[in-house]
Design a protein around this motif. Structure first.
Motif, short mmCIF file in Angstrom:
data_model
loop_
_atom_site.label_atom_id
_atom_site.label_comp_id
_atom_site.label_asym_id
_atom_site.label_seq_id
_atom_site.Cartn_x
_atom_site.Cartn_y
_atom_site.Cartn_z
N SER A 62 16.13 -1.17 -17.58
CA SER A 62 17.48 -1.62 -17.29
C SER A 62 18.47 -0.50 -17.59
N ALA A 63 19.63 -0.53 -16.90
CA ALA A 63 20.54 0.60 -16.97
C ALA A 63 21.98 0.17 -17.04
N ILE A 64 22.80 1.02 -17.64
CA ILE A 64 24.23 0.85 -17.51
C ILE A 64 24.82 2.14 -17.00
N ARG A 65 26.06 2.09 -16.59
CA ARG A 65 26.72 3.28 -16.07
C ARG A 65 26.90 4.30 -17.19
N SER A 66 26.59 5.55 -16.87
CA SER A 66 26.84 6.62 -17.82
C SER A 66 28.33 6.90 -17.82
N SER A 67 28.95 6.82 -19.00
CA SER A 67 30.38 7.02 -19.11
C SER A 67 30.68 8.46 -19.47
N THR A 68 31.82 8.96 -19.02
CA THR A 68 32.22 10.31 -19.37
C THR A 68 33.65 10.33 -19.85
N SER A 69 33.96 11.30 -20.67
CA SER A 69 35.29 11.38 -21.25
C SER A 69 36.30 11.88 -20.22
N GLN A 70 37.49 11.31 -20.27
CA GLN A 70 38.56 11.75 -19.39
C GLN A 70 39.46 12.76 -20.07
N THR A 71 39.28 12.96 -21.37
CA THR A 71 40.11 13.90 -22.09
C THR A 71 39.25 14.82 -22.91
N SER A 72 39.73 16.04 -23.12
CA SER A 72 39.00 16.98 -23.96
C SER A 72 39.53 16.87 -25.38
N MET A 73 38.62 16.74 -26.34
CA MET A 73 39.01 16.60 -27.73
C MET A 73 38.45 17.79 -28.49
N VAL A 74 39.31 18.78 -28.78
CA VAL A 74 38.85 20.06 -29.31
C VAL A 74 39.02 20.08 -30.81
N ARG A 181 38.63 1.89 -17.64
CA ARG A 181 39.22 3.21 -17.86
C ARG A 181 40.68 3.09 -18.30
N GLU A 182 41.43 2.25 -17.60
CA GLU A 182 42.85 2.10 -17.91
C GLU A 182 43.07 1.50 -19.30
N TRP A 183 42.31 0.46 -19.61
CA TRP A 183 42.53 -0.25 -20.86
C TRP A 183 42.10 0.56 -22.08
N SER A 184 41.23 1.54 -21.89
CA SER A 184 40.73 2.30 -23.05
C SER A 184 41.41 3.66 -23.21
N GLN A 185 42.51 3.88 -22.48
CA GLN A 185 43.21 5.16 -22.59
C GLN A 185 43.87 5.32 -23.95
N VAL A 186 43.92 6.57 -24.43
CA VAL A 186 44.64 6.93 -25.65
C VAL A 186 45.86 7.74 -25.24
N PHE A 187 47.03 7.37 -25.74
CA PHE A 187 48.26 8.00 -25.27
C PHE A 187 48.89 8.95 -26.29
N SER A 188 48.24 9.19 -27.38
CA SER A 188 48.73 10.14 -28.37
C SER A 188 47.86 11.39 -28.34
N GLU A 189 48.47 12.54 -28.10
CA GLU A 189 47.72 13.79 -28.07
C GLU A 189 47.14 14.11 -29.45
N ASP A 190 47.90 13.80 -30.51
CA ASP A 190 47.38 14.05 -31.85
C ASP A 190 46.15 13.19 -32.13
N LYS A 192 44.06 12.04 -29.89
CA LYS A 192 42.95 12.58 -29.10
C LYS A 192 42.27 13.73 -29.84
N LYS A 193 43.09 14.58 -30.47
CA LYS A 193 42.53 15.72 -31.18
C LYS A 193 41.73 15.30 -32.40
N GLN A 194 42.00 14.13 -32.90
CA GLN A 194 41.27 13.63 -34.06
C GLN A 194 40.20 12.61 -33.67
N SER A 195 39.76 12.69 -32.42
CA SER A 195 38.75 11.76 -31.91
C SER A 195 37.58 12.52 -31.32
#
Length: 348
Positions: A62-74, A181-190, A192-195
């Motif tokens: 059984s399978a689920i969709r492989s998810s990928t990140s929409q933002t780079s967290m450096v 995708r929409e509901w799981s967005q993070v809107f703080s750049e700071d 994102k960097k800590q994720s």
């Protein structure tokens, strides 16, 4: 204690349903984390044999969709410019860490049942193993996490990261629908960097044991015979009834590793994979160039991390799956030693 840590760190996990024939080829964006290091000794590699991984075989897992990140967290501790932006500066050797962790003990491990792709959580002992694994890798950089679609692997990854000294928060990326995708967005750049993005992929699931799933292993041996069950469990290319052989598991796991994970390492990102005994054995077969005979005798303990260094296109194993302590497990490279020193400076 372990249960309390689990509840505070993880919250509510949601089991993931599995769907077949789903595309999983989105790529993470290209911001690069790079550790600078001098050349270090190369470890012995086993000779490559003629073992082939055939991608044409059909699979029932059984399978689920492989998810990928929409933002780079450096990681701000040890980031450096992307390889694409260094044309006017001397090129330096780079390295990336690859951590492999087999999930902690599951409820069906405890009951001695064939689990395969059945989605069951960790036991209290498994929670403790995941936390201990996190302590062992607490000084090693992690930029992106890949797990299977199964909850026991995801719990292991999340619990392990509660112990990391960098204190970044792992976030599961949901890409199965536009709404997700929409509901799981993070809107703080700071933030994102800590994720750290966590990408789930069915291709990293445990080998699917077919009609053996849910059966007690001793009762199965009594029913089919010890020799027959041993052949199903330990041969490379013989599957159990309506299940996968190790070869079939390797086809999907190694293909996913090469297509989705290796490019992250090539870009300089440090990767952790939390998965299962057979999917990780398959990946180790690829990394260490094991033969089909060598891989079937490879044993991986639950909750014990393994460390590889990816440098100049080669994978160098630096950690043992059975070593008892961090000092015994990992021979630090210069880059990892510098990273640890920066953590000491930040959190002293």
């Amino acid at each position: 204690m372990a249960t309390e840590v689990y509840h505070h760190a993880i919250g509510t996990f949601q089991s993931h349903s599995c769907f077949n024939n789903i595309s999983h080829h989105q790529k993470l964006r290209n911001n690069v984390l790079k550790l600078e290091a001098k050349d270090f000794f190369s470890s012995k590699c086993l000779l490559r044999t003629g073992t082939k991984i055939n991608s044409s075989r059909q699979r029932n897992c059984s399978a689920i969709r492989s998810s990928t990140s929409q933002t780079s967290m450096v990681d701000t501790v040890s980031s450096s410019p992307s390889r694409r932006n260094t044309s006017d500066t001397p090129k330096k050797s780079s390295e990336a860490a690859l951590i492999l962790i087999r999930h902690g003990e599951s409820l069906w491990n405890e009951k001695n049942l064939f689990t395969g792709c059945v989605d069951v959580p960790l036991t209290e002992k498994g929670i403790d193993e995941a936390i201990e694994a996190g302590k062992r890798i607490s000084n090693i950089p992690v930029d992106v996490i890949f797990t299977s679609a199964l909850i026991r692997a995801q719990m292991t990854a999340m619990l392990a990261m509660t112990q990391h000294r960098r204190r970044k928060v792992p976030i599961i990326m949901h890409n199965e629908s536009e709404q997700a995708r929409e509901w799981s967005q993070v809107f703080s750049e700071d933030t994102k960097k800590q994720s750290i993005p966590v990408i789930t992929a069915w291709q990293l699931n445990e080998r699917m044991y077919g009609e053996l799933q849910g059966l007690n292993k001793q009762e199965t041996a009594d029913k089919y015979g010890t020799e027959q069950v041993h052949e199903w469990r330990r041969s490379y290319d013989i599957p159990p009834p309506n299940g996968e052989s190790l070869e079939m598991c390797a086809q999907r796991a190694v293909a996913y590793f090469r297509d989705q994970i290796e490019p992250q390492l090539l870009s300089g990102k440090n990767v952790m994979i939390a998965a299962h005994g057979n999917s990780l054995r398959s990946i180790i077969m690829y990394l260490d160039k094991l033969t089909s005979q060598e891989v079937i005798s490879l044993e991986l303990s639950t909750g014990i991390p393994m460390l590889y260094i990816f440098k100049e296109g080669r994978f160098i194993r630096r950690g043992s799956p059975i070593a008892p302590t961090e000092a015994g497990v990992y021979a630090y490279t210069r880059g990892l030693a510098l990273y640890r020193q920066r953590l000491d400076d930040m959190f002293q």
